[in-house]
Motif scaffolding. Structure first.
Motif, mmCIF file in Angstrom:
data_model
loop_
_atom_site.group_PDB
_atom_site.id
_atom_site.type_symbol
_atom_site.label_atom_id
_atom_site.label_comp_id
_atom_site.label_asym_id
_atom_site.label_seq_id
_atom_site.Cartn_x
_atom_site.Cartn_y
_atom_site.Cartn_z
ATOM 1 N N UNK A 1 -3.813 -23.365 -15.109
ATOM 2 C CA UNK A 1 -3.251 -21.900 -14.891
ATOM 3 C C UNK A 1 -3.804 -21.514 -13.516
ATOM 4 N N UNK A 2 -5.158 -21.865 -13.264
ATOM 5 C CA UNK A 2 -5.647 -21.317 -12.147
ATOM 6 C C UNK A 2 -4.832 -21.652 -10.879
ATOM 7 N N UNK A 3 -4.865 -22.860 -10.980
ATOM 8 C CA UNK A 3 -3.949 -23.643 -9.590
ATOM 9 C C UNK A 3 -2.675 -23.276 -9.594
ATOM 10 N N UNK A 4 -1.741 -23.079 -10.893
ATOM 11 C CA UNK A 4 -0.558 -22.341 -10.696
ATOM 12 C C UNK A 4 -0.672 -21.112 -10.139
ATOM 13 N N UNK A 5 -1.587 -20.308 -10.492
ATOM 14 C CA UNK A 5 -1.578 -18.767 -10.009
ATOM 15 C C UNK A 5 -1.894 -18.897 -8.846
ATOM 16 N N UNK A 6 -2.728 -19.554 -8.177
ATOM 17 C CA UNK A 6 -3.067 -19.415 -6.815
ATOM 18 C C UNK A 6 -1.836 -19.965 -6.041
ATOM 19 N N UNK A 7 -1.209 -21.092 -6.623
ATOM 20 C CA UNK A 7 0.235 -21.508 -5.507
ATOM 21 C C UNK A 7 1.150 -20.284 -5.719
ATOM 22 N N UNK A 8 1.210 -19.690 -6.730
ATOM 23 C CA UNK A 8 2.369 -18.610 -6.812
ATOM 24 C C UNK A 8 2.001 -17.406 -6.054
ATOM 25 N N UNK B 1 0.211 -17.719 -3.134
ATOM 26 C CA UNK B 1 0.204 -18.022 -1.854
ATOM 27 C C UNK B 1 1.831 -18.007 -1.595
ATOM 28 N N UNK B 2 2.587 -18.382 -2.389
ATOM 29 C CA UNK B 2 3.981 -18.484 -1.974
ATOM 30 C C UNK B 2 4.560 -17.183 -1.952
ATOM 31 N N UNK B 3 4.275 -16.261 -2.598
ATOM 32 C CA UNK B 3 4.642 -14.737 -2.837
ATOM 33 C C UNK B 3 4.033 -14.007 -2.046
ATOM 34 N N UNK C 1 2.018 -10.800 3.457
ATOM 35 C CA UNK C 1 0.881 -10.813 4.289
ATOM 36 C C UNK C 1 1.145 -11.137 5.736
ATOM 37 N N UNK C 2 2.019 -11.930 6.423
ATOM 38 C CA UNK C 2 2.474 -12.394 7.447
ATOM 39 C C UNK C 2 3.518 -10.947 7.997
ATOM 40 N N UNK C 3 4.428 -10.627 7.254
ATOM 41 C CA UNK C 3 5.152 -9.369 7.498
ATOM 42 C C UNK C 3 4.131 -8.290 7.785
ATOM 43 N N UNK C 4 3.310 -8.001 7.121
ATOM 44 C CA UNK C 4 2.320 -6.955 7.321
ATOM 45 C C UNK C 4 1.653 -7.009 8.572
ATOM 46 N N UNK C 5 1.055 -8.092 8.782
ATOM 47 C CA UNK C 5 0.258 -8.299 10.152
ATOM 48 C C UNK C 5 1.230 -8.209 11.448
ATOM 49 N N UNK C 6 2.516 -8.681 11.215
ATOM 50 C CA UNK C 6 3.444 -8.848 12.131
ATOM 51 C C UNK C 6 3.784 -7.321 12.697
ATOM 52 N N UNK C 7 3.920 -6.629 11.431
ATOM 53 C CA UNK C 7 4.646 -5.132 11.616
ATOM 54 C C UNK C 7 3.362 -4.344 12.236
ATOM 55 N N UNK C 8 2.054 -4.715 11.799
ATOM 56 C CA UNK C 8 1.106 -3.982 12.406
ATOM 57 C C UNK C 8 0.810 -4.274 13.886
ATOM 58 N N UNK C 9 1.126 -5.468 14.170
ATOM 59 C CA UNK C 9 1.042 -5.748 15.599
ATOM 60 C C UNK C 9 2.141 -5.028 16.486
ATOM 61 N N UNK C 10 3.136 -5.315 16.135
ATOM 62 C CA UNK C 10 4.389 -4.879 16.925
ATOM 63 C C UNK C 10 5.259 -3.847 16.822
ATOM 64 N N UNK C 11 5.128 -3.121 15.518
ATOM 65 C CA UNK C 11 6.340 -1.940 15.228
ATOM 66 C C UNK C 11 5.812 -0.824 15.581
ATOM 67 N N UNK C 12 4.836 -0.490 16.330
ATOM 68 C CA UNK C 12 4.351 0.873 16.400
ATOM 69 C C UNK C 12 3.785 1.588 15.596
ATOM 70 N N UNK C 13 3.584 3.105 15.698
ATOM 71 C CA UNK C 13 3.009 3.978 15.234
ATOM 72 C C UNK C 13 3.341 3.976 13.690
ATOM 73 N N UNK D 1 10.571 -12.156 -14.928
ATOM 74 C CA UNK D 1 10.795 -13.043 -16.255
ATOM 75 C C UNK D 1 11.795 -14.242 -16.035
ATOM 76 N N UNK D 2 12.305 -14.449 -15.065
ATOM 77 C CA UNK D 2 13.199 -15.350 -14.996
ATOM 78 C C UNK D 2 12.819 -16.856 -14.441
ATOM 79 N N UNK D 3 11.904 -16.413 -13.125
ATOM 80 C CA UNK D 3 11.362 -17.465 -12.368
ATOM 81 C C UNK D 3 9.899 -17.720 -12.381
ATOM 82 N N UNK D 4 9.129 -16.628 -12.660
ATOM 83 C CA UNK D 4 7.651 -16.881 -12.785
ATOM 84 C C UNK D 4 7.151 -16.939 -14.223
ATOM 85 N N UNK D 5 7.516 -16.073 -15.325
ATOM 86 C CA UNK D 5 6.711 -16.168 -16.492
ATOM 87 C C UNK D 5 7.118 -17.727 -17.186
#
Ligand SMILES: [Zn+2]
Length: 415
Positions: free
Chosen positions: A147-154, A156-158, A163-175, A197-201
């Motif tokens: 379960x721990x491994x599955x939770x970690x993978x899910x 990271x995937x989600x 996280x990348x979008x957040x850092x990218x916006x912080x870097x380049x999207x202005x104030x 309920x359909x994909x994760x649970x």
């Protein structure tokens, strides 16, 4: 300003830790003082043996969580003022001097790994010592770590793309990056509510359509009477992990499903199952779910706007033990530190949640019968070994549900 912020941060950690420990110890003392006698309202329905089992189970859980709270506070101090985040940041800076976004994501992941690893032993002890001893645990060790491994993978995937979008916006999207991030974050959360309920649970549990035709017909009649459209009734194999029973709604909009733990169906009569479901429907009728979502979105907007301000303040970084300001450090510090300051909101949110529970109980009493819900609650308290005698102050501070005695007393007035 930096030194002042450090002092405030340390003071808030120390005070909130002291409050938690004090409440926990009060709770244990109160439960132990009432261990010898079943409360009068329950002496027909709950045996002294079951009452004492609940007292001992609750005490063991509270003790474990108190230790966890202390460890969490120490880890947070080590990460920030102890300089661990600063070290991580410098280490990744040396290995990956270019690629600011990737490096930022790696710093955040390493810090999350450390704080996750520090609290993992407590989940392990809860499952294999505490729950095991009281007969609730059904998990093997390989299942726990699977379960721990599955939770970690899910996670990271989600979480990775967000996280990348957040850092990218912080870097380049202005104030106004924090506003764009909030829009994406909100859309992501709505999407998750719909697909969870359909994909994760199903990655963790088996969901089978309800087989019991007579029960199914009764439940569908109740759903129809309450004007509730769902995408089917499902039974979840909760018994593969734990002996605790539950029922819930999941999903969002047209994807709503009604899910019953198999353990709940085993323990309750059809009348009682209907009453439990009517309570859950009460939450929908009173729009508790929508209100909660709106509240969370409001809080995250406030939080991100605050972060938009903090990221420009040098004291926010230096006051928390980080020498150099950066987007990823701002995000990481905020995620780690804001719960400490949010602690004061805890009793307010808990009190709000308890008023919702009373409203749902009232609705259930109208759609079903008060006595059926009372019977169901007594059985659930007994079988989940939940204490009937919580410390009132501890309960007021933390509990999302009112104590059983208060719920039942109120239900009796509807009869
Ligand atoms: Zn409820």
């Amino acid at each position: 300003m930096s030194a002042l912020f450090t002092q405030i941060f340390v003071a808030v950690i120390v005070v909130s830790l002291a409050i938690r420990v004090w409440l926990g110890l009060r709770h244990i003392r109160h439960i132990q003082q009432h261990r010898q006698q079943v409360p009068a309202a329950f002496n027909q329905t709950i045996s002294l043996e079951a009452h004492q089992r609940a007292a001992d189970y609750t005490t063991a859980k509270v003790k474990l969580r108190l230790n966890e709270t202390v460890v969490e506070s120490v880890i947070l101090l080590a990460l920030t003022l102890g300089g661990v985040l600063q070290m991580l940041d410098q280490a990744w800076q040396q290995w990956l001097p270019a690629h600011e976004i990737i490096r930022g994501a790696l710093v955040i992941c390493s810090a999350m790994l450390i704080s996750g690893a520090a609290t993992l032993p407590f989940d392990y002890i809860q499952t294999f010592n505490v729950d095991e001893k009281f007969g609730f645990n059904k998990m093997s060790r390989s299942m726990f770590f699977g379960d721990l491994i599955k939770h970690t993978i899910v996670g990271l995937l989600l979480g990775g793309p967000i996280l990348f979008i957040a850092l990218w916006l912080m870097q380049g999207a202005g104030d106004w990056w924090w506003l764009y991030l909030w829009l994406i974050w909100s859309a992501f959360n709505l999407f998750m509510l719909a697909v969870y309920p359909i994909w994760i649970a199903p990655l963790f549990n088996k969901f089978t359509p309800m087989q019991d035709q007579s029960l199914k017909a009764r439940i569908e009649a109740l759903l129809q009477k309450c004007g509730f459209a769902s995408q089917g009734l499902f039974v979840m194999d909760g018994s593969t992990r734990s002996g605790h029973g539950n029922a819930y709604f999941t999903g969002f909009g047209k994807n709503k499903r009604v899910v019953f733990f198999d353990t709940l169906l085993e323990k309750l009569s059809a009348d009682e199952i209907e009453a439990v479901l009517a309570h859950e429907l009460g939450h929908f009728k009173h729009q508790h779910v929508i209100k909660r979502i709106i509240m969370m979105f409001g809080l995250s907007l406030l939080g991100l706007a605050l972060l938009g301000y903090l990221i420009k303040q040098e004291w926010f970084f230096t006051g928390l033990g980080v020498a150099e300001a950066s987007n990823h450090m701002a995000l990481l510090l905020f995620v780690l530190v804001s719960p400490v300051f949010m602690f004061i909101l805890r009793p307010v949110l808990a009190a709000y949640s308890r008023t919702n529970e009373f409203e749902a109980d009232h609705y259930a009493a109208q759609q079903s019968r008060p006595q059926f819900l009372i019977d169901a609650l007594v059985k659930l308290y007994r079988d989940n070994a939940s204490t009937l005698t919580p410390d009132p102050l501890h309960s007021a501070f933390y509990d999302s549900h009112p104590p059983a005695s208060l719920r039942i007393a109120k239900l009796q007035t509807y009869a």
